[in-house]
Structures are given as structure tokens and as C-alpha cells.
Design a protein around this motif. Structure first.
Motif, PDB file in Angstrom:
ATOM      1  N   LEU A 122     -35.522  75.711  -5.608  1.00  0.00           N
ATOM      2  CA  LEU A 122     -35.022  74.317  -5.400  1.00  0.00           C
ATOM      3  C   LEU A 122     -36.341  73.254  -4.834  1.00  0.00           C
ATOM      4  N   ARG A 123     -36.348  72.184  -5.505  1.00  0.00           N
ATOM      5  CA  ARG A 123     -37.390  71.415  -4.812  1.00  0.00           C
ATOM      6  C   ARG A 123     -36.865  69.861  -4.774  1.00  0.00           C
ATOM      7  N   SER A 124     -35.661  69.663  -4.786  1.00  0.00           N
ATOM      8  CA  SER A 124     -35.106  68.603  -4.934  1.00  0.00           C
ATOM      9  C   SER A 124     -33.665  68.374  -4.086  1.00  0.00           C
ATOM     10  N   ASN A 125     -33.504  67.089  -3.507  1.00  0.00           N
ATOM     11  CA  ASN A 125     -32.433  67.139  -2.637  1.00  0.00           C
ATOM     12  C   ASN A 125     -31.147  66.692  -3.379  1.00  0.00           C
ATOM     13  N   SER A 126     -31.359  66.349  -4.928  1.00  0.00           N
ATOM     14  CA  SER A 126     -30.298  65.905  -5.677  1.00  0.00           C
ATOM     15  C   SER A 126     -29.421  66.774  -6.327  1.00  0.00           C
ATOM     16  N   THR A 127     -29.021  67.645  -5.177  1.00  0.00           N
ATOM     17  CA  THR A 127     -27.726  68.615  -5.505  1.00  0.00           C
ATOM     18  C   THR A 127     -26.672  67.976  -4.723  1.00  0.00           C
ATOM     19  N   ILE A 128     -25.365  68.594  -5.163  1.00  0.00           N
ATOM     20  CA  ILE A 128     -24.008  68.192  -4.747  1.00  0.00           C
ATOM     21  C   ILE A 128     -23.212  69.675  -4.535  1.00  0.00           C
ATOM     22  N   CYS A 129     -22.528  69.720  -3.363  1.00  0.00           N
ATOM     23  CA  CYS A 129     -21.667  70.801  -2.822  1.00  0.00           C
ATOM     24  C   CYS A 129     -20.316  70.562  -3.213  1.00  0.00           C
ATOM     25  N   THR A 130     -19.622  71.176  -3.908  1.00  0.00           N
ATOM     26  CA  THR A 130     -18.244  70.853  -4.239  1.00  0.00           C
ATOM     27  C   THR A 130     -17.312  72.136  -4.194  1.00  0.00           C
ATOM     28  N   LEU A 131     -16.256  71.505  -3.201  1.00  0.00           N
ATOM     29  CA  LEU A 131     -15.167  72.706  -3.146  1.00  0.00           C
ATOM     30  C   LEU A 131     -13.990  72.671  -4.294  1.00  0.00           C
ATOM     31  N   LEU A 132     -13.893  73.517  -5.193  1.00  0.00           N
ATOM     32  CA  LEU A 132     -13.100  73.586  -6.517  1.00  0.00           C
ATOM     33  C   LEU A 132     -11.671  74.156  -5.868  1.00  0.00           C
ATOM     34  N   ASP A 133     -10.669  73.797  -6.545  1.00  0.00           N
ATOM     35  CA  ASP A 133      -9.357  74.342  -6.484  1.00  0.00           C
ATOM     36  C   ASP A 133      -8.835  75.772  -6.848  1.00  0.00           C
ATOM     37  N   THR A 134     -10.197  76.547  -6.833  1.00  0.00           N
ATOM     38  CA  THR A 134     -10.055  78.013  -7.110  1.00  0.00           C
ATOM     39  C   THR A 134     -10.339  78.579  -5.665  1.00  0.00           C
ATOM     40  N   GLY A 135     -10.960  77.731  -4.772  1.00  0.00           N
ATOM     41  CA  GLY A 135     -11.490  78.301  -3.712  1.00  0.00           C
ATOM     42  C   GLY A 135     -12.930  78.619  -3.592  1.00  0.00           C
ATOM     43  N   ASN A 136     -13.523  78.274  -4.729  1.00  0.00           N
ATOM     44  CA  ASN A 136     -14.832  78.538  -4.980  1.00  0.00           C
ATOM     45  C   ASN A 136     -15.937  77.239  -4.670  1.00  0.00           C
ATOM     46  N   LEU A 137     -16.796  77.582  -3.822  1.00  0.00           N
ATOM     47  CA  LEU A 137     -17.628  76.388  -3.408  1.00  0.00           C
ATOM     48  C   LEU A 137     -19.018  76.551  -4.161  1.00  0.00           C
ATOM     49  N   VAL A 138     -19.193  75.405  -4.880  1.00  0.00           N
ATOM     50  CA  VAL A 138     -20.400  75.459  -5.679  1.00  0.00           C
ATOM     51  C   VAL A 138     -21.489  74.472  -5.562  1.00  0.00           C
ATOM     52  N   LEU A 139     -22.818  74.718  -5.595  1.00  0.00           N
ATOM     53  CA  LEU A 139     -23.715  73.772  -5.491  1.00  0.00           C
ATOM     54  C   LEU A 139     -24.480  73.657  -6.894  1.00  0.00           C
ATOM     55  N   GLN A 140     -24.566  72.460  -7.446  1.00  0.00           N
ATOM     56  CA  GLN A 140     -25.195  72.211  -8.564  1.00  0.00           C
ATOM     57  C   GLN A 140     -25.950  70.952  -8.554  1.00  0.00           C
ATOM     58  N   TYR A 141     -26.784  70.551  -9.528  1.00  0.00           N
ATOM     59  CA  TYR A 141     -27.524  69.311  -9.360  1.00  0.00           C
ATOM     60  C   TYR A 141     -26.430  68.296  -9.864  1.00  0.00           C
ATOM     61  N   SER A 142     -26.742  67.282  -9.126  1.00  0.00           N
ATOM     62  CA  SER A 142     -25.937  65.976  -9.136  1.00  0.00           C
ATOM     63  C   SER A 142     -26.322  65.240 -10.169  1.00  0.00           C
ATOM     64  N   SER A 143     -27.764  65.162 -10.646  1.00  0.00           N
ATOM     65  CA  SER A 143     -27.954  64.130 -11.771  1.00  0.00           C
ATOM     66  C   SER A 143     -27.437  64.554 -12.947  1.00  0.00           C
ATOM     67  N   ASN A 144     -27.271  65.859 -13.296  1.00  0.00           N
ATOM     68  CA  ASN A 144     -27.002  66.219 -14.498  1.00  0.00           C
ATOM     69  C   ASN A 144     -25.477  65.668 -15.288  1.00  0.00           C
ATOM     70  N   GLN A 145     -25.719  65.467 -16.409  1.00  0.00           N
ATOM     71  CA  GLN A 145     -24.178  65.052 -17.111  1.00  0.00           C
ATOM     72  C   GLN A 145     -23.755  66.354 -17.328  1.00  0.00           C
ATOM     73  N   THR A 146     -24.487  67.190 -17.487  1.00  0.00           N
ATOM     74  CA  THR A 146     -23.774  68.771 -17.899  1.00  0.00           C
ATOM     75  C   THR A 146     -24.248  69.462 -16.634  1.00  0.00           C
ATOM     76  N   ALA A 147     -23.321  69.813 -15.823  1.00  0.00           N
ATOM     77  CA  ALA A 147     -23.702  70.465 -14.566  1.00  0.00           C
ATOM     78  C   ALA A 147     -24.442  71.884 -14.512  1.00  0.00           C
ATOM     79  N   THR A 148     -25.730  71.641 -13.876  1.00  0.00           N
ATOM     80  CA  THR A 148     -25.953  73.078 -14.027  1.00  0.00           C
ATOM     81  C   THR A 148     -25.825  73.876 -12.759  1.00  0.00           C
ATOM     82  N   LEU A 149     -25.078  74.949 -12.606  1.00  0.00           N
ATOM     83  CA  LEU A 149     -24.865  75.790 -11.400  1.00  0.00           C
ATOM     84  C   LEU A 149     -25.936  76.429 -10.714  1.00  0.00           C
TER      85      LEU A 149
END
Length: 239
Positions: A122-149
Motif C-alpha cells: 500500500l502507498r496511499s491513504n485512500s482506503t476505507i475500513c468497513t464492518l460488515l453484517d457478517t462480523g467481517n472487518l474489511v479494508l479496501q480502496y475507497s476510490s474504486n467503484q468496484t471495491a478492491t479487497l
């Protein structure tokens, strides 16, 4: 547009703008906000919650942990803990935030990194951390229309296996295994662990002290494990 001349209006407008600027969505963390103290985020459907907590006799303990728990279960039940072996002493002066590299990290009051997603590419702070309803915490790029896990907590279970989680081996991650808690008051790693056979067979082993096999499921034949006879008669669940 004409504003009222009331003495209370401008301070109220300033207060409203400040509150809008510092608030953030309830199910995720971005580079512009962090989590500390009693702050939490909840999954969109309200099934899980992420934040700081204590275990056991809270008045006698100074240990705080960052983790995920069932929000709607009356008995407090953590399902994932970031710093299970390295508790922090104060949640108010510690924070969970996204670093300039884009990694999610837990920092203590000295700004020491206690835990991190630790993704070297990783070389960019344009990521987002989201807590899903499955109990899974995911980190992905926030700028992608199709999220990259980039990272997900179910790949790094503590002592709970959630739907979507993995027990196995990966070239990128290494072992996927679960490790028991030390005791009910201490979530540090205990002496039992479960993982897939390191020799490559399709059976699972429970190890004592990471070394000595304690139990094995037997080989998987496509429907059942050979050492679990209960699966052979009227078995109602897919494994």
C-alpha cells in the motif's frame, strides 16, 4: 439570502457546521477520522459492533482490547480481537486509524503501533475500513467503484470461526488457524489451536501447545470427516 440577526443564530450555525465536519458514518473508518475511547462503529444491519472493551473484573483490570462483538446478544461475546496478546492500558489515549500508507493500525498513547493490517504494497491513504453484517472487518480502496479487497479480519481468526472465515494455508498469508483463549478473563492465546494438516491432507488437527496433535477430524471424503461418525446419519448441515 438574509440570515436572522438573533445573537444565538451564528454560534448555532458554527456548532452545526463543526459537528457535520467531524462526524463519520457508523459502519466505517476513513483516513479523516479515527476511533478511540467509547466510540464504536456498527455494521449496517446492527448485528456487530467494533470498539474498545475490557473483560473480567473491569474495575480491577487496566487492560483494554480492540475487537468485534455481537451487538444484539445480551451476554458480551467478542468474535475477533486485534490485540489479544498486547492489551493497552487506556482506550481514551489510544486510537484505531488509517495511516498515510493506507494500513489500518492501533496506536497507543505514545503513538506506538500495537497492531496493524501490515500490507507492504500500500502507498496511499485512500482506503476505507468497513464492518460488515457478517462480523467481517474489511479494508479496501475507497476510490474504486468496484471495491478492491485488501485485507479482512476473517482471514485472521482469534478463537471464533465466523461464516466466510478460512482454516487452511495460503501463500500470501500462511496459516489460517484458530487459537483458544487463555481463560474467560484473558483473551491472550491459550494452549489449543486448530488448523489444517500441515502435510497437505484434507483433515484438521487440534494441537496442544502448537506442537502435539490432540485430536484429528480424519480425512474429508466430500461429505463427512472419517473420524466424526455423527456426520454420517441424518446430518443436516453443510460443512
Amino acid at each position: 439570502m438574509t440570515f436572522p440577526k438573533s445573537s444565538w443564530f451564528l454560534p448555532f450555525l458554527f456548532f452545526l457546521c463543526c459537528n457535520i465536519s467531524i462526524s463519520f458514518a457508523s459502519d466505517h473508518i476513513t483516513f479523516n477520522n479515527s476511533l478511540s475511547g467509547n466510540q464504536t462503529i456498527s455494521s449496517q444491519g446492527g448485528k456487530f459492533e467494533l470498539g474498545f472493551f475490557q473483560l473480567g473484573n473491569r474495575s480491577a483490570s487496566s487492560n483494554y482490547y480492540l475487537g468485534i462483538w455481537y451487538k444484539k446478544v445480551s451476554e458480551f461475546t467478542p468474535v475477533w480481537i486485534a490485540n489479544r496478546n498486547t492489551p493497552i492500558s487506556d482506550s481514551n489515549t489510544s486510537e484505531l486509524r488509517i495511516l498515510a500508507t493506507g494500513n489500518l493500525a492501533l496506536l497507543d498513547y505514545k503513538n506506538t503501533q500495537i497492531w496493524s493490517t501490515n500490507i507492504s504494497s500500500l502507498r496511499s491513504n485512500s482506503t476505507i475500513c468497513t464492518l460488515l453484517d457478517t462480523g467481517n472487518l474489511v479494508l479496501q480502496y475507497s476510490s474504486n467503484q468496484t471495491a478492491t479487497l485488501l485485507w479482512q479480519s476473517v482471514d485472521y481468526p482469534t478463537n471464533t470461526w465466523l461464516p466466510g472465515g478460512k482454516l487452511g494455508r495460503s501463500k500470501a498469508i500462511g496459516k489460517h488457524r484458530m487459537v483458544s483463549r487463555k481463560n474467560s478473563d484473558d483473551p491472550a492465546e491459550g494452549i489449543y489451536s486448530i488448523e489444517i494438516d500441515p502435510n497437505g491432507s484434507s483433515q484438521f488437527f487440534i494441537y496442544w501447545n502448537r506442537l502435539r496433535p490432540y485430536w484429528t477430524s480424519g480425512e474429508w471424503n466430500g461429505k463427512t470427516f472419517t473420524n466424526v461418525p455423527e456426520m454420517q446419519e441424518n446430518y443436516q448441515y453443510n460443512f
